[in-house]
Enzyme design. Sequence first.
Site, short mmCIF file in Angstrom:
data_model
loop_
_atom_site.label_atom_id
_atom_site.label_comp_id
_atom_site.label_asym_id
_atom_site.label_seq_id
_atom_site.Cartn_x
_atom_site.Cartn_y
_atom_site.Cartn_z
N SER A 24 -44.93 9.00 13.48
CA SER A 24 -43.85 8.47 12.63
C SER A 24 -42.47 8.68 13.23
O SER A 24 -41.57 7.89 12.94
CB SER A 24 -43.88 9.16 11.26
OG SER A 24 -43.70 10.56 11.42
N GLY B 161 -48.22 9.50 10.95
CA GLY B 161 -49.34 10.37 10.60
C GLY B 161 -50.37 10.58 11.70
O GLY B 161 -51.37 11.25 11.46
N ASN C 41 -48.27 16.03 14.59
CA ASN C 41 -49.45 16.05 13.70
C ASN C 41 -50.68 16.67 14.38
O ASN C 41 -51.79 16.50 13.89
CB ASN C 41 -49.78 14.61 13.26
CG ASN C 41 -48.63 13.97 12.53
OD1 ASN C 41 -48.07 14.56 11.61
ND2 ASN C 41 -48.25 12.77 12.94
N ASP D 186 -36.52 15.35 4.88
CA ASP D 186 -37.23 16.55 5.33
C ASP D 186 -36.65 16.93 6.70
O ASP D 186 -35.66 16.34 7.12
CB ASP D 186 -38.75 16.31 5.40
CG ASP D 186 -39.09 15.15 6.35
OD1 ASP D 186 -38.38 14.95 7.34
OD2 ASP D 186 -40.08 14.44 6.09
N HIS E 108 -38.11 13.78 9.85
CA HIS E 108 -37.87 12.33 9.92
C HIS E 108 -36.37 12.02 9.81
O HIS E 108 -35.72 12.45 8.87
CB HIS E 108 -38.65 11.62 8.82
CG HIS E 108 -40.12 11.86 8.92
ND1 HIS E 108 -40.77 12.83 8.20
CD2 HIS E 108 -41.05 11.29 9.72
CE1 HIS E 108 -42.07 12.83 8.53
NE2 HIS E 108 -42.26 11.90 9.46
#
Length: 249
Positions: free
Chosen positions: A26, A58, A90, A208, A211
Site C-alpha cells: 500500500s 496489504g 506486511n 496512521d 500511510h
Amino acid sequence: MKSIVLSSLSLLPCVLAQTVYLAGDSTMADTGGAATDGWGGYIADSLSIAISNEAIGGRSARSYTREGRFQAIADVLQEGDYVVIEFGHNDGGSLSTDNGRTDCSGSGDETCETVYNGVAETVLTFPKYLENASQLFLDKGAHVLISSQTPNNVWETGVYSYEPNRFVGYAQLAAEVAGVEYVDHGAYVASIYEVLGLDTVNAFYPSDHTHTSPAGAQVVADAFLKAVVCSGVGLSDVLTTTDFDGECL
Ligand SMILES: *[C@@H]1O[C@H](CO)[C@@H](O)[C@H](O)[C@H]1NC(C)=O
C-alpha cells in the site's frame, strides 16, 4: 545517410515501449486520490518511459508471490524493462497465527510449513522471495531494482528517530545475493523527513504512522528518485531530471 536515419527511427518504438513495473504494498500503490496514497504513481512525471504500478495494499513478499503477482509481471515483461521491488511493511508477524503474509524468519534457505486458507504452504524467508522474483525477471532480460521499505513516521514520538527494521537489511541482502541493484529508499525518506521537521512530516500522516497523504507520497517518491540518482542505478537512465536537493547519503 537516409538508411541510417531510417534505421535509428525504427529503433525508436522499441525504446519508447520500455516500461517500469512497480511491485509493492500500500505504501507504493495508487489509491486514485484517497486521503492517503502510495508513492509509486508520483514518479511518473519524472520518467521518460511508461510506468505500470502493480503495487497492491496489504501484500507481503510472500502473498505477492503466492497470488501470482510477480509471475503476472514476468508474463508481460519485455527485455530492457525495469522492475522495482519494495516490500517489508506486511512481512513481519508470527506464523503461529498465520495471516498469509508473514514470512519464515531468517534470511537464507530456511523454510516453514504452514496451512493457510486450508492449503499447506512452504513459507520462505523474505530475502528468498525477493531473490526468486529477481531471478524470474532477470531471466526475461529486465533491469531489477530492489528498494528498501519506507519508514513509518520518524517524528511520531515528537523526536526524530529512524531505526530501520530488519526488512531493510534483508532487502539489501536479497539484492546482493540475486545480483541486482539496490537503493536504500527508507534511508533517503528518513533523511529528507529529518530536514522537513516534525510539523510538516506529521501532517503527511493523516490516519496512521504508515500511510502518507498525497503530499507525503510526493516527498517519498522524490526520495526514491534521489536514491536512484545518488546510487547510480540503471533506472537513472530513464529519468527526466537528475537534480535533487541536498547531499547524497
Ligand atoms: C518463485 O517465484 C515464482 C514466480 O513468482 C513462483 O511461482 C514460485 O512459486 C516461487 N518459488 C517459491 C519456492 O516460492
